[in-house]
Every structure is written in C-alpha cells, then in structure tokens.
Design an enzyme around this catalytic site. Structure first.
Site, PDB file in Angstrom:
ATOM      1  N   TYR A   9     -21.743  14.178 -58.097  1.00 47.95           N
ATOM      2  CA  TYR A   9     -21.859  14.619 -56.712  1.00 47.95           C
ATOM      3  C   TYR A   9     -23.123  14.033 -56.083  1.00 47.95           C
ATOM      4  CZ  TYR A   9     -21.304  17.965 -52.855  1.00 47.95           C
ATOM      5  OH  TYR A   9     -21.117  18.555 -51.634  1.00 47.95           O
TER       6      TYR A   9
ATOM      7  N   CYS B  30     -22.387  20.438 -45.011  1.00 47.24           N
ATOM      8  CA  CYS B  30     -22.045  19.934 -46.347  1.00 47.24           C
ATOM      9  C   CYS B  30     -22.881  18.717 -46.717  1.00 47.24           C
ATOM     10  CB  CYS B  30     -20.568  19.583 -46.415  1.00 47.24           C
ATOM     11  SG  CYS B  30     -19.550  21.050 -46.313  1.00 47.24           S
ATOM     12  N   HIS B  31     -22.857  17.702 -45.886  1.00 48.55           N
ATOM     13  CA  HIS B  31     -23.554  16.476 -46.247  1.00 48.55           C
ATOM     14  C   HIS B  31     -24.423  15.950 -45.125  1.00 48.55           C
ATOM     15  CE1 HIS B  31     -19.913  16.830 -48.730  1.00 48.55           C
ATOM     16  NE2 HIS B  31     -20.770  16.624 -49.684  1.00 48.55           N
ATOM     17  N   GLY B  32     -24.701  16.823 -44.136  1.00 45.66           N
ATOM     18  CA  GLY B  32     -25.705  16.501 -43.129  1.00 45.66           C
ATOM     19  C   GLY B  32     -25.311  15.490 -42.060  1.00 45.66           C
TER      20      GLY B  32
END
Lengths: 420, 169
Positions: A294, B133-135
């Site tokens: 991840y 979540c991932h910016g």
C-alpha cells in the site's frame, strides 16, 4: 529415491498398496531424508499447513451461519458473535488466523531469501510459493469484505478501483468486477464465492509445492547440495516431526494470545460500523500484512504508475531466482549479501510503517525512498553482487565443519550459535 | 511420417479444433457476461431529487446507482473563483461553464477519480473538496488540482425537471 522398493508388511497392506500405492506415499513421507542441520526457521512450512487447515475448518463453520447479502451480512456477523454457540471463538480464530497465516508466510519467505532457497534447482518451488502468496492476498482481501463494515466496503472500493487505472478497458473491468456501478450486493456475493474457492486452490498448490520440494529435497542453513540419504540427513519422522510439532506449539501460544487477549488489535474499529456508501472513513488502511505494498502504491503520484509499481513489487519476486546471480545459496557464506538482506528487511518494515500513516509530508518522502530502495535491491544490488562479492569458502558437507578440519570452522560455528 | 502433404486427416483435425474453439468461446462468454450489471441494476438508472430546501453554500448528497452525487448550490464567490482559473493551471482542463451550465448549481458524482472514495466538502487547498484516502484536492468546480487523482469529478447526465427538481440519469 529408495522408497520405490517399499513393500508393506501385512498381506492386506500389500493387496491394497498394489492397487493404490498410498502406503508407498506414506512411507516416502516418513522416511524422507532431511538435512540434519535444519533450524527453527525451517518449521514454518508445517506451521503454514496448520494455518491453512485452521482457516478452512473455521471458514466452513462460519459459512454455516453467515449470510452473503448486503442487507444482512453485517447483522449475520454480529449474530455469529453474540448468538451462535462459540461463534465468537470461531470468528476470532478465523480473523486472527489470517494475520497469523501472513506472519508465518512472511517468516517463511524471508527464510528463503536469507538461505537462498529459491535458487536452482528450487525455482519451481519458489514460484509456486509466490502464486500461493498472491492467492492468499486475494483470499484475505475478499474475506475482509464479507463482514460488510465500513473498512470492508471502502477497502473493496479502493482495491477494485485499482483496475480502473488500466487504459481504455479499465472502467469496463471495474463495472464487471462489481456487477453494478458501485460495490454492492452483487459484489458481495461473488466475493463470498471466490473467498470460499481460493483456499482449496491454495491447498492444491500446497500439494504441488511439497511435491516439487521432495524432488531436490530441502535446502539447509549451509546451503550445499547433500547426498540423500547419508550421514548428513535424518528421516523426516520422528526427527523433523517432533521439531515441527514443538515449533507449532510455540506458534499456537502466540496465536492464542491474539484470539483470547487481543482479538481486535489487528483489525480496524471502523469495521464495526455497517457499510455506508455515502461516507468514506477519514483514514483508510488495509490490514497490516498488505501495508508495505500500500505504501508503494501511494508513493507514486501517478495513478497508473502507482498500480504498476505495486504489482511489480510482488511479481518481481517471481523472477528472483534469475535476478540473484550468485552461485552461493546461503547468506552465511555471503558477507555482503547478508548486510543487504537485513537492510531489505528494515526497508520492508519501514514501508509497512509508513503505509499505515497518512500519505503526506515526511511519511511520503520516506515511502518514496524506501520504495526506490526496494526495487534497487532486486534490480541492481542482487544482480551485481553475484559478480562482485567475495564469498567465504564452503564446507564439503554438513558434518565436516562440526567434526573440524574445515577451513571455514569459524563461520559454521558462528552460524550454529545464532540458530540457538 | 515423412510426407508433408496436407491430408484428409489434417483437415479434419484443424476443422475439429476450430469448431471446438468456437463452441468453447460460446460457453465461456455467458459465464463472463453474467458478472456484468444485471437488468435489475440497470433499471435503477435515474433518480429525481427535490432541491428546494438547499440554500447557497450548501451541498446535498444523494445516492444514484449506489454512488453519492453531490448537488452543490454555489455562492457567487465560489462561482467567481471557479471561473477565474486559467486552463493551463488545470490537470484535467475543463471550463467551469461546461461543468455547471447553470452556474449556481454544480451536480457531479461524489467519487474521487483516484480510487473511488467520497471526498469531503469545504476542505482542501482549493476551497472545494478533499479526498481523505490519498490526498486529492478539488476546486469549487470539482476539478482536480493537486494529488494522485487523474481527472475531475464526473458530471453525470442531469436536467432540471422544474425549478425545484433535478433528475439525475
């Protein structure tokens, strides 16, 4: 191998064995000559078999009570926890069993990396192992979706969306995987089916893995080819059976600790909230065993390249036997490789740590450096090291350094003391 | 086996294989296609939403095809901000005029184009949306400005049935 000459003692046994040579197989497995210097890192094959069977048995019993439907899945899991006799125990064994399975498989993989067990003539064993590992990840991911909590739902959304990175057909593939326009009931039912199927595929591959292992026989801490059977081997039963059994017992203590004292510590609290397609949890993290990958995914700022990097990180392992150019298997005789090995271990642990942290600032920088090093290790360091490294002299047999007269006595003794 | 001449047997072999392959493909396709969205899923193609209670500066989130749809009644400031942006600053250049035909109303899928999370309202560096979540940062037109998402949030097909009702789909 000599077990082709095996003949059962009893008349009935002979009659049966002439028709189906199961007793010959049993005899092969008990007498199977094993290097006598195998240390406890070699007991994880047996431990993994135990893990697989535990997951299958607890999984089958859970499936008797679980309902694979978007409206009922979450409640049925609570029903298992509260109403079903010992349901809490079976579910906690299954959920923590997945973590234990990955813990054991990582030790098993890193043992192979240290002792060069993936090298000729054991490449097929290694590749089968990588396929098993991939299937394990698929099974674990789909299993995590089944309770239909918030992490289940959003984990499923994020992971299936990885396929949307594929140019042109990506969106179509994602819709096909979902059976709709978002993760929903059709997705849940197919994940349940596949989660049920995969362990049996793994079981079949484990049989091939062991079969392939029994052709050249076990590698060993010294990493030399040995004659079988000889003074360097002991029969699998009782020597290895007892050693594996003892290690399994120790492992089960750790397992039981998690099941009885910290059953939720490896999970995520958000998964006790029912799935809600309108709200994404503030911080999505996969289970601990997927965190290094991840971190690699998130360290690349481009969507497609991020997915490619993550998949490459896993698939690069499959070609490892050809990337590592050194003829010497065991790190015991490779002073430089041994150091790079421990740097790689640290690198993967760091990736796991930053994978659990938000992808910003210093964490992102560390993730990028660690990702770059991961690929550097396999693509540059390993191929070059095989040509540059000055390896230590190898003993001629396992027995030789122990009995003295070896030019390499110190290294072998040093290794022996480390095992204990 | 020294002769290389095509024989009756070779023809039969090729023909059988070809027919067999077509037959296998005909059986495999239904097995693959059964996983695509079924008739009941496709039937939920459109939703009507009453937006009369929405005041400027607020967002309504409704579910359409299992996905959240953001209906934002924008303030004049937000509209000005979105329209002032130069095309060359954008990762995925789209004019605000094309995304919001009626400038007061922005209707789009509340799904981050990175990996499908739901971005948060009134957050991020561009006063629009921020995906936790991932910016990924989106502006007041839902356009991607910073982060890993490759595209702007998607504007679905929609229309005003009357002054207070939007039909999505």
């Amino acid at each position: 191998m000599s077990d082709h000459d095996y003949r059962p003692k009893s008349k009935v046994g002979q009659w049966f064995n002439d028709r189906l040579p199961l007793l010959t197989l049993a005899n092969h497995l008990t007498d199977y000559p094993t290097p006598k210097n195998l240390n406890y890192w070699w007991t994880f094959g047996g431990i993994l078999t135990f893990c697989l069977i535990t997951q299958i048995v607890t999984g089958l019993t859970l499936a008797m009570h679980y309902i694979a439907h978007a409206d009922m899945a979450f409640e049925s899991v609570e029903h298992i926890m509260r109403d079903v006799n010992y349901g809490w125990l079976i579910r906690y064994i299954h959920a923590n069993g997945a973590s234990m399975f990955f813990l054991a498989v990582y030790i098993h993989i890193f043992r192979s990396l240290f002792y060069g067990s993936y090298k000729s003539p054991r490449e097929i064993i290694w590749i089968l192992g990588i396929i098993i590992y991939l299937l394990m990840m698929a099974a674990a991911f789909m299993g995590y979706v089944l309770p239909w909590g918030q992490m289940s739902f959003w984990g499923a959304t994020v992971i299936t969306n990885l396929f949307s990175a594929i140019p042109l057909v990506g969106e179509g593939i994602v819709t096909w995987l979902w059976g709709g326009y978002s993760v929903d009931n059709p997705t849940l039912t197919r994940f349940f089916t596949l989660h049920y199927l995969i362990p049996f595929l793994i079981l079949g591959l484990v049989v091939l893995h062991i079969w392939a292992l029994h052709v050249p026989g076990n590698n060993n801490p010294v990493g030399i080819d040995i004659k079988k059977p000889s003074k360097d081997t002991v029969p699998f039963h009782p020597y290895i059976v007892i050693k594996d059994g003892f290690a399994l017992l120790m492992f089960m203590i750790v397992f039981a600790f998690f099941v009885f004292y910290a059953p939720n510590i490896l999970g995520h609290a958000d998964n006790y909230i029912e799935a809600n397609p309108m709200v994404t949890p503030a911080h999505i993290v996969p289970e601990w065993y997927l965190l290094p990958f991840y971190a690699i995914l998130r360290s690349v700022p481009d969507k497609l390249l991020g997915v490619v990097a993550m998949l490459s990180a896993i698939l690069i392992l499959a070609v490892l036997p050809w990337l590592d150019t050194s003829k010497i298997r065991s790190a015991v005789f490779r002073p430089l490789y041994k150091q790079f090995y421990w740097i790689l271990v640290a690198d993967v642990l760091i990736l796991g740590y930053v994978g659990a942290m938000p992808a910003e600032g210093l964490y992102l920088l560390i993730a990028r450096v660690a990702t770059a090093y991961y690929f550097l290790h396999f693509l540059v360091i390993l191929p070059v090291l095989g040509f540059k490294e000055k390896t230590l002299p190898m003993p001629l047999s396992i027995t030789e350094p122990v009995l003295g007269g070896s030019p390499n006595l110190a290294a072998a003794r040093n290794k022996e003391s480390k095992i204990e | 086996m020294s002769e290389k001449k095509t024989k009756r047997r070779d023809f039969l072999f090729t023909a059988t294989t070809a027919v067999g392959a077509v037959g296998a493909a005909a059986v495999v396709w239904p097995m693959i296609d059964q996983m695509n969205p079924d008739a009941s899923v496709k039937a939920l193609a459109s939703t009507e939403v009453d937006v009369s209670s929405l005041t400027p500066g607020n967002t309504l989130t409704v579910l359409w095809r299992g996905k959240p749809v953001f209906i934002r009644r924008r303030t004049q400031e937000e509209i000005d901000e979105a329209r002032a942006v130069k095309m060359e600053e954008l990762i995925h250049p789209e004019k605000d005029e094309d995304r919001a035909k009626n400038p007061e109303w922005l209707v789009m899928l509340g799904v981050c184009t990175h990996l499908g999370c739901v971005p948060l309202n009134d957050k991020g560096d561009y006063n629009g949306w921020f995906c936790p979540c991932h910016g990924s940062h989106y502006d007041t037109s839902g356009r991607i400005r910073k982060g890993p998402a490759p595209w702007n949030m998607e504007v679905p097909k929609y229309e005003f049935v009357n002054a207070n009702t939007i039909k999505i789909g």
